[in-house]
Design an enzyme around this catalytic site. Structure first.
Site, PDB file in Angstrom:
ATOM      1  N   TYR A 267      -7.208  -0.942  -6.638  1.00 35.38           N
ATOM      2  CA  TYR A 267      -6.368  -2.127  -6.363  1.00 35.38           C
ATOM      3  C   TYR A 267      -5.557  -2.011  -5.081  1.00 35.38           C
ATOM      4  O   TYR A 267      -5.469  -0.959  -4.485  1.00 35.38           O
ATOM      5  CB  TYR A 267      -5.549  -2.549  -7.570  1.00 35.38           C
ATOM      6  CG  TYR A 267      -4.475  -1.632  -8.122  1.00 35.38           C
ATOM      7  CD1 TYR A 267      -4.081  -0.455  -7.515  1.00 35.38           C
ATOM      8  CD2 TYR A 267      -3.840  -2.005  -9.308  1.00 35.38           C
ATOM      9  CE1 TYR A 267      -3.085   0.329  -8.067  1.00 35.38           C
ATOM     10  CE2 TYR A 267      -2.837  -1.217  -9.866  1.00 35.38           C
ATOM     11  CZ  TYR A 267      -2.471  -0.052  -9.235  1.00 35.38           C
ATOM     12  OH  TYR A 267      -1.491   0.713  -9.774  1.00 35.38           O
ATOM     13  N   GLU A 268      -5.046  -3.161  -4.665  1.00 37.43           N
ATOM     14  CA  GLU A 268      -4.362  -3.321  -3.366  1.00 37.43           C
ATOM     15  C   GLU A 268      -5.226  -2.784  -2.221  1.00 37.43           C
ATOM     16  O   GLU A 268      -4.752  -2.146  -1.287  1.00 37.43           O
ATOM     17  CB  GLU A 268      -2.956  -2.715  -3.394  1.00 37.43           C
ATOM     18  CG  GLU A 268      -2.077  -3.480  -4.386  1.00 37.43           C
ATOM     19  CD  GLU A 268      -0.587  -3.298  -4.205  1.00 37.43           C
ATOM     20  OE1 GLU A 268      -0.145  -2.986  -3.086  1.00 37.43           O
ATOM     21  OE2 GLU A 268       0.131  -3.495  -5.201  1.00 37.43           O
ATOM     22  N   GLY A 269      -6.515  -3.102  -2.301  1.00 39.47           N
ATOM     23  CA  GLY A 269      -7.464  -2.662  -1.284  1.00 39.47           C
ATOM     24  C   GLY A 269      -8.147  -1.385  -1.705  1.00 39.47           C
ATOM     25  O   GLY A 269      -7.491  -0.355  -1.834  1.00 39.47           O
TER      26      GLY A 269
ATOM     27  N   ARG B  24       0.823  -1.220   0.000  1.00 39.52           N
ATOM     28  CA  ARG B  24       0.000   0.000   0.000  1.00 39.52           C
ATOM     29  C   ARG B  24       0.846   1.254   0.000  1.00 39.52           C
ATOM     30  O   ARG B  24       0.426   2.293  -0.516  1.00 39.52           O
ATOM     31  CB  ARG B  24      -0.915  -0.009   1.228  1.00 39.52           C
ATOM     32  CG  ARG B  24      -2.133  -0.831   0.962  1.00 39.52           C
ATOM     33  CD  ARG B  24      -2.922  -1.220   2.151  1.00 39.52           C
ATOM     34  NE  ARG B  24      -3.828  -2.273   1.701  1.00 39.52           N
ATOM     35  CZ  ARG B  24      -4.401  -3.166   2.478  1.00 39.52           C
ATOM     36  NH1 ARG B  24      -4.180  -3.145   3.767  1.00 39.52           N
ATOM     37  NH2 ARG B  24      -5.198  -4.071   1.964  1.00 39.52           N
TER      38      ARG B  24
END
Ligand SMILES: Cc1cc2nc3c(=O)[nH]c(=O)nc-3n(C[C@H](O)[C@H](O)[C@H](O)COP(=O)(O)OP(=O)(O)OC[C@H]3O[C@@H](n4cnc5c(N)ncnc54)[C@H](O)[C@@H]3O)c2cc1C
Ligand SMILES: Cc1cc2nc3c(=O)[nH]c(=O)nc-3n(C[C@H](O)[C@H](O)[C@H](O)COP(=O)(O)OP(=O)(O)OC[C@H]3O[C@@H](n4cnc5c(N)ncnc54)[C@H](O)[C@@H]3O)c2cc1C
Lengths: 379, 247
Positions: free
Chosen positions: A362-364, A243
């Protein structure tokens, strides 16, 4: 408190800036239009050390800190977020995970060529029906004694085609739910692996995104990362670091849009003066600058915590959510300041705006980051 | 072969130039410093030559006349690929003074590369002066250097064409743009290694200064441009005559 960067950090920032402004810029629009992977750039970035920025030099990495990684990601992303996501996935999802949790043998075999950038890695967590809810993994890795037998489909995989090494998350013990999940290192050339078509995306078009199908794929037991059942925890830990990379990417998109909008506002004339002299435009620039500065500080704080060995999960969630959301706002305003010229490809800001959208997903997703932040607040 | 590359420390080319209150000195506050662009290209070419002829080129040394603040610039040169740096601890004053300081450390090199000018005061004098002080032959406006059969193949852009020379070391080459395609971006490995490379500080030698700055002026801002429609030739004559008063 000290906000000064070290001489080395400044040199890395400048190196990334020089490469982006001098080389990536040349063909970024064409690659975006044609959805073409930046093979040559990845090779150059590898030579400059950007594919293994934080990896210990004993595993052939550059041995730099997370702050340097943030600075490099910001500069690359100002120009080309497709190239920077390749860098980010390789560094913070693949190399970091193997270096932190892998065995010596795994580091020797998989990490070294990835850190040198001779090979690229991909991180395979998401599935058609497991995105935000990554616990509901349907891909299975059946324990067959000395190997795992993998079946299932992964979705939205960055670097899926260009990568040689996959970090695959799959379910071994469904009855144990997320505690039955494993992380496996898989060579992309293993029989039984096939790719779906290249996704035709809104932005980040020159990074290659595919679904990946596994049909009776045999993965040696020694390729499992950590203890049996460590896979979900592994994925969450690795994403905490990832993140920071995507937050810095979002920051770069916003900062790049701000640089362009500022320069444009000082040149474009309307109603007898440059548009920067209309306060409506000057105030937009001021708002954008404050957001960019806040995002930068959040990114650097998260990176600093990680470098100090302190918990950084909440800080990286804050950095990712905030930087992604303001990247969308700031790039949209940059298009607005460019007027009609902002809507065409020549001025880059429309592309930055398309690319910014992905950083909220993306990535949460931004919503998932708020779950992480609020859970910590309310516990 | 040992190569010496002269490194000027100059303000970044996008710097907003300011002077002190009585306009007798450049105001360096807030300035970002870089390697003089010509010197950076010279260094890049030296590094390329060393990579291509590792057996023939023993080392690349960079030298700068400046105070401690210029060390960041020298470490960048080390990161790009120089093996050793020398800083002569003095303020870089006029060309004679700088060349005199450099002459102290420049003995024993086979090839010395100097930029054709520095992007701050554009003096274009240090390279030639240094060659004379060292009693070394020199060639100016060099845009290409190759190593060929024990000699240096030098190319120069001259009016209406180009010239190729074969020259023996020791030699001082004053180089211009074209000597290398693009300045080399330092790799992280180089940045890391720069930490461990020697950066030697040498005391200043006695040398005369031949210049004193009397004053600086910024160029007049470009006047606003008036556009006149193509069918308004009369209006053009009128403005040139009555407003600009050039006719
Ligand atoms: C271009 C691209 C590249 C990608 N690269 C990779 C990769 O390399 N590896 C990988 O594993 N994955 C990758 N992904 C997948 C990405 O991480 C997922 O798309 C993301 O996690 C969202 O999952 P989803 O698409 O299934 O959306 P969903 O999870 O279905 O979410 C839909 C919406 O519901 C919201 N939502 C879901 N749950 C909640 C909740 N509990 N509360 C509030 N809101 C909620 C979400 O925020 C979102 O707005 C990539 C995706 C894209 C588009
Ligand atoms: C796809 C597309 C189709 C189009 N189709 C047509 C068409 O068919 N026919 C046609 O005639 N035109 C058309 N246009 C042109 C469109 O109407 C102009 O782009 C629009 O009017 C803005 O002008 P501009 O692009 O020159 O921006 P500018 O006028 O340069 O504006 C730049 C920025 O400055 C701001 N600004 C300007 N002046 C001030 C002020 N005084 N105070 C505060 N802010 C200010 C603007 O709001 C904007 O944010 C089209 C444009 C596009 C992109």
């Amino acid at each position: 408190m000290n906000f000064e960067l070290t001489e080395e950090q400044l040199m890395i920032q400048q190196a990334a800036r020089d490469y982006a402004q001098r080389e990536l810029i040349k063909d970024v629009t064409e690659r975006d239009t044609k959805a073409e992977f930046p093979t040559e750039h990845v090779r150059n970035l590898a030579e400059l050390g950007f594919m293994g920025i934080m990896v210990d030099p004993k595993y052939d990495g550059s041995g730099m800190d997370t702050i340097s990684y943030v600075l490099a990601m910001e500069e690359l992303s100002k120009v080309d977020a497709s190239a920077s996501v390749i860098v980010s996935v390789n560094n913070s999802l693949v190399c970091y995970g193997i270096e932190k949790y892998g065995t010596e043998a795994q580091k020797e075999k998989f990490l070294k060529p990835l850190a040198r950038g001779e090979k690229i890695g991909a991180f395979l967590l998401s599935e058609p029906e497991a995105g935000s809810d990554a616990t509901s993994q349907r891909t299975t890795a059946e324990d067959k004694g000395d190997y795992y037998l993998v079946n299932g489909t992964k979705n939205w995989i960055t670097n899926a085609n260009s990568a040689s090494t996959y970090v695959l998350i799959a379910q071994t013990h469904p009855e144990k739910k997320h505690k039955g999940i494993n992380a496996l290192l898989v060579d992309k050339n293993t029989p039984g692996i096939s790719l779906g078509p290249h996704e035709d995306k809104m932005g980040m078009r020159s990074s290659d995104t595919h679904s990946v199908m596994f049909t009776d794929v045999k993965v040696p037991k020694e390729n499992r990362i950590g203890e049996d059942g460590f896979g979900f925890k592994f994925a969450m830990k690795v994403l905490e670091g990832g993140r920071i990379g995507i937050a810095a990417q979002a920051l770069g998109l916003a900062a790049g849009a701000l640089e362009r909008a500022t320069a444009y506002a000082k040149e474009r004339k309307a109603f007898g003066t440059v548009i920067a002299n209309h306060q409506a435009i000057a105030f937009k620039l001021a708002d954008m600058a404050v957001k960019v500065e806040n995002a930068r500080n959040l990114c650097l704080k998260a990176a600093w915590l990680k470098d100090q060995g302190k918990p950084f999960g909440v800080a990286s969630a804050m950095a990712k959510q905030y930087a992604a959301d303001i990247a969308m706002e700031v790039t949209t305003e940059a298009v607005q300041i460019h007027g009609g010229y902002g809507y065409v490809k020549e001025y880059h800001v429309e592309r930055l705006m398309r690319e910014a959208k992905l950083t909220q997903i993306y990535e949460g997703t931004s919503e998932i980051q708020k779950i992480v932040i609020s859970r910590d607040l309310l516990k | 072969m040992k190569i010496l590359v002269l490194i000027g420390n100059v303000p970044d080319t996008t710097t907003k130039i300011k002077f002190n209150a009585d306009k007798t000195a450049f105001d360096a506050s807030g300035v970002q410093w870089i390697i003089n662009p010509w010197d950076e290209l010279a260094l890049t070419r030296a590094v390329e030559l060393k990579e291509a002829h590792a057996d023939k080129i023993e080392s690349i040394v960079v030298a700068n006349v400046g105070r401690a603040e210029t060390e960041a610039t020298l470490r960048k040169a080390l990161a790009v690929g120089a093996d050793e740096a020398i800083r002569i601890d003095a303020d870089a004053k006029d060309a004679w003074y700088v060349a005199s300081q450099l002459a102290k450390v420049a003995a024993g090199f086979d090839l010395i590369l100097a930029g054709i000018e520095a992007s701050d005061y554009n003096g274009s004098a240090v390279g030639g002066m240094l060659a004379e002080m060292l009693d070394m032959k020199s060639v100016s406006a060099v845009s290409g250097i190759e190593l060929a059969d024990g000699a240096l193949k030098i190319s120069r852009e001259i009016d209406g064409g180009s010239q190729t020379l074969s020259m023996q070391t020791p030699l001082l080459a004053v180089v211009q743009k074209g000597i290398a395609k693009e300045p080399r971006i330092p790799a992280m490995r180089g940045i890391m290694m720069a930490r461990k490379k020697p950066l030697n500080v040498v005391a200043a030698a006695d040398a005369e200064e031949h210049t004193a700055f009397v004053g600086f002026e910024l160029p007049a801002p470009k006047a606003a441009c008036k556009m006149i429609a193509e069918d308004q030739a009369g209006e053009l004559i009128n403005l040139l005559h009555n407003e600009a008063k050039v006719l």
